[in-house]
Structures are given as C-alpha cells and as structure tokens.
Design an enzyme around this catalytic site. Structure first.
Site, PDB file in Angstrom:
ATOM      1  N   ASP A   1      -1.362  -0.991   6.247  1.00 37.56           N
ATOM      2  CA  ASP A   1      -1.468  -0.358   7.379  1.00 37.56           C
ATOM      3  C   ASP A   1      -3.159  -0.404   7.748  1.00 37.56           C
ATOM      4  O   ASP A   1      -3.029   0.635   9.192  1.00 37.56           O
ATOM      5  CB  ASP A   1      -1.318   1.321   7.407  1.00 37.56           C
ATOM      6  CG  ASP A   1      -1.579   1.801   6.613  1.00 37.56           C
ATOM      7  OD1 ASP A   1      -2.595   1.847   5.820  1.00 37.56           O
ATOM      8  OD2 ASP A   1      -2.106   3.468   7.402  1.00 37.56           O
TER       9      ASP A   1
ATOM     10  N   ASP B   1      -0.334   5.090   1.292  1.00 36.72           N
ATOM     11  CA  ASP B   1       0.012   5.644   2.354  1.00 36.72           C
ATOM     12  C   ASP B   1      -0.024   5.385   3.691  1.00 36.72           C
ATOM     13  O   ASP B   1      -0.917   4.455   4.137  1.00 36.72           O
ATOM     14  CB  ASP B   1      -1.635   6.481   2.062  1.00 36.72           C
ATOM     15  CG  ASP B   1      -1.755   7.405   0.593  1.00 36.72           C
ATOM     16  OD1 ASP B   1      -1.736   8.754   1.159  1.00 36.72           O
ATOM     17  OD2 ASP B   1      -1.846   6.810  -0.015  1.00 36.72           O
TER      18      ASP B   1
ATOM     19  N   ASP C   1       0.987  -1.279   0.130  1.00 39.83           N
ATOM     20  CA  ASP C   1       0.003   0.340   0.225  1.00 39.83           C
ATOM     21  C   ASP C   1       0.649   1.564   0.357  1.00 39.83           C
ATOM     22  O   ASP C   1       1.923   1.314   0.294  1.00 39.83           O
ATOM     23  CB  ASP C   1      -0.626  -0.085   1.380  1.00 39.83           C
ATOM     24  CG  ASP C   1      -1.369   1.513   1.847  1.00 39.83           C
ATOM     25  OD1 ASP C   1      -2.229   1.823   0.525  1.00 39.83           O
ATOM     26  OD2 ASP C   1      -1.673   2.184   2.471  1.00 39.83           O
TER      27      ASP C   1
END
Length: 215
Positions: free
Chosen positions: A167, A11, A9
C-alpha cells in the site's frame, strides 16, 4: 497473470492497524513528556518500521537517548495492545483463501517488528501463510529486498514467479529492488495520487480485483 507466490505487506494492505499504532505512539509520547500526534500524522509516519515511526513522531532535535526511551515505551505497550482495534480489511481473508485454494503460495513481509507480525498473522490469518517475516536483527528493512528474497529462497520460488502486494511507496520500491512486479492497493495508508506519484504501475481498489487479475 501467472505466479507461484504472492507476498503481502501487512499494515495497510491486509490489516488495518492504524488505530493501535496511533494509540501506542501517543501512549509512548505521553509517557515520556512529548506532545501527542494526530491519527493522520501517524498514518504518514508508518511504513519504514517502528524505529522510524518514533523518530518521525518526536519533536525535532530530540536526543538519541530520548528516542530510545519513547521506542521502549512504544514496544512495551504495543506488545500488549497490538490487536486491540486491529482487523483485517473486508474481503482479505476470503481472497487469501481463494488464492491458496488455487495452489498459489502466500507470505507476509513487513517492516513491523517481527514479534507483532507473528502474533497478528497467527491471530487473524491462522494457516493462511507459508512464511511470515517482520523486522529483525541482521535483515535490512524494506525497501531493501533482503527479507523478500529470503522468503523466496526459503520456499524455492524465483522473483519472476512471484508478485508483491502493498500500500505504499516503500512497497513499490521493495518489489522493484527484488525484481518482481507490484500491485498497489488503494485502501491502505497512502492514497491513489500518492501511489501513482511514486511509481505505481497497477492499482486495485478492492481485494476481489486481485482475483480478477490472477484468474
């Protein structure tokens, strides 16, 4: 743990983009006459793409036309300022280089608009990814597995040979939907308790721990 590809991922996983997302969101809200949001609120709003970020940031009962106006202001501003304060998390570039030096392919799949994903990856991680994919027309956003599976297919890697790093709860669900294992990072936009509550199976608190799991 043996794998041929790691998909990251963006961000909150490899790039700390929160400040620029926060400033861009408040610019768009301010320009369209809406109240601004705190940085912690914006942190909780991200993860499902820019459109969803805007929908969460505007007041309740905001019309579709007004949401479109805020979205347009955000896009105009963020295209110019997406890298003003953004930076890689400590240890991330070095970790990715070591992974690649070990012969493992790497990629990024993000719900951020594709123009920003391409720009940020080129600026901060030149030559470090075999594929980079952001949100674009015709591909469902995560947690749908479409973008992940498209990257795997393009590079001729099966889901069983890949590993997903993220995250958020969106990333956990994306990996599950794609049929691949997920490692959740604790330095991003969601904390350890939240990740465990949303099904995280394995967590790491520093990029170096990923190398320990791989080698």
């Amino acid at each position: 743990m043996h794998c041929k590809m790691i998909i990251f991922d963006l961000d909150g996983t490899i790039l700390d983009t929160l400040e620029d997302l926060f400033l861009s969101t408040n610019y768009a809200l301010r320009e369209t006459g809406f109240p601004e949001r705190s940085k912690e609120e914006v942190r909780q709003f991200v993860g499902n793409g820019i459109r969803k970020l805007i929908e969460r940031a505007v007041p309740e009962h905001t019309t579709e036309l007004q949401i479109n106006q805020v979205h347009e202001k955000f896009t105009e501003y963020y295209a110019r300022h997406c890298a003003d304060n953004t930076k890689p998390y400590p240890g991330i570039p070095e970790t990715i280089r070591k992974i690649r030096n070990a012969g493992i392919q790497t990629a990024v799949v993000s719900n951020k608009a594709d123009y920003a994903v391409q720009t940020l990856c080129a600026d901060y991680f030149p030559g470090l990814f075999d594929a980079v994919a952001g949100e674009r027309e015709g591909i469902r956003r995560k947690p749908a597995p479409d973008a992940v599976l498209a990257v795997l297919n393009a590079l001729q890697i099966s889901a069983e040979q890949a590993l997903y790093i993220g995250d958020s709860d969106v990333d956990i669900a994306t990996a599950e939907n794609a049929g691949m294992p997920c490692i959740s990072v604790e330095w991003g936009f969601r904390d350890r308790a939240f990740l465990l509550q949303h099904g995280a199976q394995k967590l790491i608190s520093a990029p170096e721990e990923l190398l320990n799991l791989l080698f």
